[in-house]
Scaffold this motif. Structure first.
Motif, PDB file in Angstrom:
ATOM      1  N   CYS A  29       0.833  -1.195   0.000  1.00  0.00           N
ATOM      2  CA  CYS A  29       0.000   0.000   0.000  1.00  0.00           C
ATOM      3  C   CYS A  29       0.873   1.254   0.000  1.00  0.00           C
ATOM      4  O   CYS A  29       0.582   2.230  -0.701  1.00  0.00           O
ATOM      5  CB  CYS A  29      -0.929  -0.010   1.213  1.00  0.00           C
ATOM      6  SG  CYS A  29      -2.180   1.290   1.200  1.00  0.00           S
ATOM      7  N   GLU A  30       1.953   1.239   0.775  1.00  0.00           N
ATOM      8  CA  GLU A  30       2.892   2.364   0.770  1.00  0.00           C
ATOM      9  C   GLU A  30       3.479   2.581  -0.621  1.00  0.00           C
ATOM     10  O   GLU A  30       3.568   3.713  -1.101  1.00  0.00           O
ATOM     11  CB  GLU A  30       4.017   2.097   1.763  1.00  0.00           C
ATOM     12  CG  GLU A  30       3.625   2.249   3.213  1.00  0.00           C
ATOM     13  CD  GLU A  30       4.809   2.031   4.143  1.00  0.00           C
ATOM     14  OE1 GLU A  30       5.956   1.905   3.642  1.00  0.00           O
ATOM     15  OE2 GLU A  30       4.598   1.999   5.367  1.00  0.00           O
ATOM     16  N   ASP A  31       3.883   1.487  -1.270  1.00  0.00           N
ATOM     17  CA  ASP A  31       4.452   1.598  -2.618  1.00  0.00           C
ATOM     18  C   ASP A  31       3.430   2.180  -3.591  1.00  0.00           C
ATOM     19  O   ASP A  31       3.777   2.989  -4.458  1.00  0.00           O
ATOM     20  CB  ASP A  31       4.917   0.226  -3.110  1.00  0.00           C
ATOM     21  CG  ASP A  31       6.129  -0.294  -2.351  1.00  0.00           C
ATOM     22  OD1 ASP A  31       6.820   0.529  -1.707  1.00  0.00           O
ATOM     23  OD2 ASP A  31       6.381  -1.504  -2.398  1.00  0.00           O
ATOM     24  N   PHE A  32       2.171   1.772  -3.440  1.00  0.00           N
ATOM     25  CA  PHE A  32       1.122   2.281  -4.326  1.00  0.00           C
ATOM     26  C   PHE A  32       0.900   3.774  -4.109  1.00  0.00           C
ATOM     27  O   PHE A  32       0.828   4.553  -5.065  1.00  0.00           O
ATOM     28  CB  PHE A  32      -0.184   1.518  -4.083  1.00  0.00           C
ATOM     29  CG  PHE A  32      -1.333   1.993  -4.936  1.00  0.00           C
ATOM     30  CD1 PHE A  32      -1.516   1.504  -6.216  1.00  0.00           C
ATOM     31  CD2 PHE A  32      -2.229   2.940  -4.445  1.00  0.00           C
ATOM     32  CE1 PHE A  32      -2.568   1.949  -7.006  1.00  0.00           C
ATOM     33  CE2 PHE A  32      -3.276   3.388  -5.225  1.00  0.00           C
ATOM     34  CZ  PHE A  32      -3.453   2.898  -6.507  1.00  0.00           C
ATOM     35  N   ILE A  33       0.792   4.193  -2.836  1.00  0.00           N
ATOM     36  CA  ILE A  33       0.532   5.599  -2.530  1.00  0.00           C
ATOM     37  C   ILE A  33       1.693   6.480  -2.969  1.00  0.00           C
ATOM     38  O   ILE A  33       1.505   7.506  -3.625  1.00  0.00           O
ATOM     39  CB  ILE A  33       0.248   5.782  -1.030  1.00  0.00           C
ATOM     40  CG1 ILE A  33      -1.090   5.136  -0.658  1.00  0.00           C
ATOM     41  CG2 ILE A  33       0.237   7.266  -0.639  1.00  0.00           C
ATOM     42  CD1 ILE A  33      -1.352   5.082   0.828  1.00  0.00           C
ATOM     43  N   GLU A  34       2.906   6.076  -2.603  1.00  0.00           N
ATOM     44  CA  GLU A  34       4.068   6.904  -2.895  1.00  0.00           C
ATOM     45  C   GLU A  34       4.464   6.843  -4.362  1.00  0.00           C
ATOM     46  O   GLU A  34       4.730   7.877  -4.983  1.00  0.00           O
ATOM     47  CB  GLU A  34       5.253   6.469  -2.026  1.00  0.00           C
ATOM     48  CG  GLU A  34       6.487   7.351  -2.213  1.00  0.00           C
ATOM     49  CD  GLU A  34       7.626   6.953  -1.296  1.00  0.00           C
ATOM     50  OE1 GLU A  34       8.385   7.837  -0.880  1.00  0.00           O
ATOM     51  OE2 GLU A  34       7.757   5.764  -0.993  1.00  0.00           O
ATOM     52  N   GLY A  35       4.497   5.636  -4.930  1.00  0.00           N
ATOM     53  CA  GLY A  35       4.984   5.480  -6.294  1.00  0.00           C
ATOM     54  C   GLY A  35       3.925   5.708  -7.344  1.00  0.00           C
ATOM     55  O   GLY A  35       4.016   6.643  -8.163  1.00  0.00           O
ATOM     56  N   ASP A  36       2.864   4.888  -7.319  1.00  0.00           N
ATOM     57  CA  ASP A  36       1.852   4.946  -8.370  1.00  0.00           C
ATOM     58  C   ASP A  36       0.977   6.186  -8.275  1.00  0.00           C
ATOM     59  O   ASP A  36       0.775   6.892  -9.270  1.00  0.00           O
ATOM     60  CB  ASP A  36       0.961   3.699  -8.307  1.00  0.00           C
ATOM     61  CG  ASP A  36       1.721   2.427  -8.581  1.00  0.00           C
ATOM     62  OD1 ASP A  36       2.901   2.524  -8.980  1.00  0.00           O
ATOM     63  OD2 ASP A  36       1.164   1.334  -8.381  1.00  0.00           O
ATOM     64  N   LEU A  37       0.444   6.460  -7.085  1.00  0.00           N
ATOM     65  CA  LEU A  37      -0.543   7.530  -6.942  1.00  0.00           C
ATOM     66  C   LEU A  37       0.093   8.915  -6.896  1.00  0.00           C
ATOM     67  O   LEU A  37      -0.208   9.780  -7.723  1.00  0.00           O
ATOM     68  CB  LEU A  37      -1.365   7.286  -5.675  1.00  0.00           C
ATOM     69  CG  LEU A  37      -2.448   8.322  -5.356  1.00  0.00           C
ATOM     70  CD1 LEU A  37      -3.470   8.392  -6.485  1.00  0.00           C
ATOM     71  CD2 LEU A  37      -3.137   7.989  -4.035  1.00  0.00           C
ATOM     72  N   SER A  38       0.983   9.145  -5.940  1.00  0.00           N
ATOM     73  CA  SER A  38       1.509  10.490  -5.708  1.00  0.00           C
ATOM     74  C   SER A  38       2.585  10.890  -6.720  1.00  0.00           C
ATOM     75  O   SER A  38       2.458  11.900  -7.414  1.00  0.00           O
ATOM     76  CB  SER A  38       2.063  10.595  -4.286  1.00  0.00           C
ATOM     77  OG  SER A  38       2.628  11.859  -4.051  1.00  0.00           O
ATOM     78  N   ASN A  39       3.641  10.083  -6.802  1.00  0.00           N
ATOM     79  CA  ASN A  39       4.791  10.478  -7.618  1.00  0.00           C
ATOM     80  C   ASN A  39       4.580  10.290  -9.111  1.00  0.00           C
ATOM     81  O   ASN A  39       5.350  10.836  -9.911  1.00  0.00           O
ATOM     82  CB  ASN A  39       6.040   9.694  -7.192  1.00  0.00           C
ATOM     83  CG  ASN A  39       6.520  10.088  -5.822  1.00  0.00           C
ATOM     84  OD1 ASN A  39       6.065  11.071  -5.254  1.00  0.00           O
ATOM     85  ND2 ASN A  39       7.441   9.325  -5.269  1.00  0.00           N
TER      86      ASN A  39
END
Length: 560
Positions: free
Chosen positions: A225-235
Motif C-alpha cells: 500500500c505504501e508503494d502504491f501511494i508513494e509510487g503509483d498515486l503520488s509520484n
C-alpha cells in the motif's frame, strides 16, 4: 512472623503460575462444565496475539497445556500472531528509570520528552493514534519494533502526508471545477492509458489486501500500500495529471471535458477504495476522508462498508508491465541528465534508447509522449543497431572482490579487461586471465559520444543530447521563471485557483527575450489573466526580486 500480628507465617510449597489462570480461560469462561454444546460452538479461538518473547513460556504454553488436559484433542486456537517487543527508537529496551519509555497518552495526544542513550533530553510532539497503528501494521512482527518520534516521522512523511496531500488536492480541484462524483461514469475502456493503469494497479492492491488480511499478514499489505501511494498515486499519477484536473482549462471541447471527468473519477475511485482498504489499520484518518467523499446513499461510516473485491476486468497486466518499463527508461534518462548536470527544467533536443528487452522497446514505441514530457526532450527514438553500439563500454577490476580470486594473475587480468569487447564482458561465465569472475568483480563504465551523456542498466542503454541551443536555453529560462512566479504566489498566500495580474521586469537581454518569447506559456501556467508591462502597485500587490541563472528578475503580482 506477621509484622502486624506477630503470628508465625509459612510459605505454601506449591504455587501455580498465575498464567495458568489465563490459560484455562477457554474452558472457565465458556461453560465447559455447564453447557458442553455451547462450549463447542466457540472453541477453538479464531485468533490470539501477544508478545512472543514474553508469552511462549507463559500464556501460549498454558493455553496449550490446559487444552491438552481438558480439550478433545483440538488446538485451543486456529491462528497465533506472536510478535517481538517494542523498544525505543535507538533499539534499547524501554524503562521508566532510563527515561526512554513513552506513555500512550503522550504518544497519541500530548507529546512529551524522552532521553537518548547519552541521557540528552529529546522533546517530541504527539505522534497520533493512526500513525502509531500504521507503524505497527507495516512492521515485521517477528522482529523487535523501534518506536519513537523519528520512526513515526518517517511513516508520517512517506504515507500520511502523501495520502492526505493527494486527497486535499483532489478536494480543492473538484470544488473549483464543480465535479459531481454521482455523474455518469466515463467507461474505463475510453479513459487514458494512465487512468486504466492506475485502476489496474488499484485492483491488484485490492487482491493483495484481501490475501494479506485473510492470512493475518498485514505487513505485506501495508508495504504494498505504501508503494502504491508513494509510487503509483503520488509520484506518478497525480504529478502526471495535475494539468488535466486544473480549473484553468475552462474552454474545453466536449472531448476535453470528458477526459477531465475521467481523471476525476479515476482519482475518486482510488481515494475511496484506499479508505476501505486502509480502514482496519488507520480507522480515524480514513473515516474523516470517507465522510467528506461519500455519496448520500453510501454507508455513513467507512467501517460500515463492505470490504472491496477486486474487479478482474480492470486488471491489465500488459499495461502495468509497459508502464513499469517506461518508468525504467525515464529513470535512466534522468540519470543521464544528472550525469551531465542538466536539470529537468532545461529542455534538450533528443533522447536515444537502445533497449535491452522487448518490454523496454515496446515502452518507447507505446509511450513516446510520456517520455518526452517526463524528460523534457523534444524527440525520442530507438537506436539502430546497424550503426554500432550506442555507448562504448570499458571495464576495470573491483579489486576488493577480485584480487583474492586472481592472486598473481591480477595484473594480467587488468590488462586483459582493457582489450575485451562488450559482448565478451557480457558473457556468462566471465573468464579473465583463465579465472572465472562474478559480475560484482568487474566494474563497467559506459561512455557516450561527444555532446551526449549516457547510462546503461540491465542491457538497456540511453543517451541524451547535451547541446543546448539558444532556443532551448530560452525555454529553460521560461520554466525557471514560471517556478519563481509560483513561489511568489505561495508567498502571497494565494489560493490554488486564484487568478492574478502579473508584471515581470529584467534588464538582462537573454532573460527579457525568454519572457517575450514564452509569455503566453508563463501566463497560462501561473494563471495570469492580466499581464502588465507597467509596474503593479496598490493594495494586495506582492513583489519580489529573484535571480534566474544569475540574471535579475522583478516579479510583481496581485489577485484579480
Amino acid at each position: 512472623r506477621n509484622p502486624r500480628t506477630g503470628n508465625l507465617m509459612s510459605r505454601i510449597p506449591d504455587v501455580g503460575n498465575p498464567w495458568l489462570d489465563a490459560g484455562i480461560v477457554a474452558f472457565s469462561t465458556m461453560k465447559y462444565n455447564e453447557d458442553r454444546d455451547y462450549w463447542k460452538k466457540w472453541y477453538p479461538a479464531d485468533f490470539i496475539t501477544e508478545s512472543f518473547p514474553g508469552q511462549f513460556r507463559n500464556w501460549f504454553y498454558a493455553l496449550l497445556a490446559m487444552s491438552t488436559m481438558m480439550g478433545d484433542g483440538q488446538p485451543p486456537f486456529k491462528t497465533l500472531l506472536g510478535h517481538g517487543n517494542v523498544r525505543d527508537q535507538f533499539g534499547y529496551e524501554m524503562h521508566k528509570s532510563a527515561g526512554n519509555s513513552i506513555e500512550f497518552t503522550a504518544a497519541a495526544d500530548k507529546g512529551g520528552e524522552i532521553k537518548d542513550p547519552k541521557g540528552n533530553a529529546l522533546p517530541f510532539n504527539a505522534i497520533g493514534a493512526d500513525v502509531m497503528r500504521w507503524l505497527y501494521c507495516r512492521h515485521n512482527p517477528a522482529a523487535h519494533l523501534n518506536f519513537g518520534p523519528e520512526p513515526a516521522n518517517e511513516v508520517r512523511s512517506k504515507v500520511f502526508f502523501k495520502l492526505w496531500n493527494t486527497y486535499a488536492m483532489f478536494c480543492n480541484y473538484a470544488i473549483g471545477d464543480g465535479f459531481d462524483p454521482a455523474a455518469p461514469q466515463v467507461p474505463v475502456a475510453e479513459r487514458q492509458d494512465v487512468d486504466r493503469w492506475l485502476l489496474s494497479n488499484l485492483e491488484l492492491l485490492v487482491k493483495d489486501a484481501r490475501k494479506a488480511y485473510e492470512s493475518y499478514d498485514v505487513m505485506s499489505f501495508a508495504v504494498k500500500c505504501e508503494d502504491f501511494i508513494e509510487g503509483d498515486l503520488s509520484n506518478w499519477y497525480v504529478r502526471r495529471n495535475k494539468d488535466r484536473l486544473h480549473s484553468r482549462n475552462v474552454d474545453l471541447t466536449d472531448e476535453g471535458r470528458k477526459d477531465k471527468r475521467a481523471a476525476y473519477q479515476t482519482l475518486y475511485t482510488t481515494l475511496t477504495t484506499l479508505c476501505k482498504l486502509m480502514a482496519p489499520c488507520i480507522p480515524f484518518v480514513t473515516e474523516v476522508m470517507w465522510k467528506n467523499l461519500r455519496l448520500p446513499n453510501d454507508p455513513e461510516s467507512v467501517h460500515l462498508c463492505d470490504f472491496p473485491t477486486a474487479d478482474e476486468a480492470l486488471v491489465d497486466h500488459a499495461l502495468s508491465e509497459d508502464m513499469a518499463a517506461v518508468q525504467r527508461v525515464i529513470s535512466l534518462g534522468l540519470s543521464a541528465r544528472q550525469a551531465a548536470k542538466l536539470n529537468v527544467r532545461q529542455p534538450l533536443a533528443e533522447l536515444v534508447v537502445s533497449p535491452g528487452s522487448d518490454a523496454d522497446r515496446h515502452a518507447v514505441e507505446r509511450f513516446p509522449d510520456l517520455i518526452l514530457d517526463e524528460l523534457n526532450v523534444k524527440a525520442v527514438r530507438l537506436h539502430d543497431p546497424a550503426s554500432g553500439p550506442l555507448l562504448s563500454v570499458s571495464a576495470k577490476l573491483n579489486k576488493k572482490t577480485a584480487a583474492g580470486k586472481l592472486g598473481p594473475k591480477l595484473k594480467e587480468a587488468e590488462a586483459a579487461l582493457t582489450k575485451m569487447a562488450a559482448k565478451e564482458l557480457d558473457a556468462a561465465p566471465l573468464v579473465v586471465a583463465g579465472v572465472e569472475l562474478a559480475s560484482a568483480d568487474v566494474v563497467r563504465e559506459f561512455t557516450a559520444a561527444k555532446g551526449w551523456a549516457g547510462v546503461a542498466d540491465k542491457g538497456t542503454q540511453v543517451a541524451i543530447n547535451t547541446t543546448v541551443s539558444p532556443e532551448l536555453k530560452a525555454e529553460g529560462l521560461a520554466r525557471d521563471i514560471t517556478r519563481q512566479v509560483q513561489n511568489a504566489r505561495k508567498d502571497a498566500k494565494l489560493d490554488l485557483l486564484d487568478k492574478i495580474a502579473l508584471h515581470l521586469a529584467t534588464d538582462a537581454p537573454e532573460l527579457a527575450r525568454a519572457v517575450a518569447t514564452h509569455r503566453a506559456a508563463i501566463a497560462t501556467a501561473v494563471q495570469a489573466t492580466q499581464w502588465s508591462d507597467a509596474p503593479i502597485t496598490g493594495d494586495g500587490t506582492h513583489s519580489t526580486n529573484v535571480k534566474i541563472d544569475g540574471q535579475p528578475l522583478v516579479i510583481a503580482l496581485r489577485k484579480v
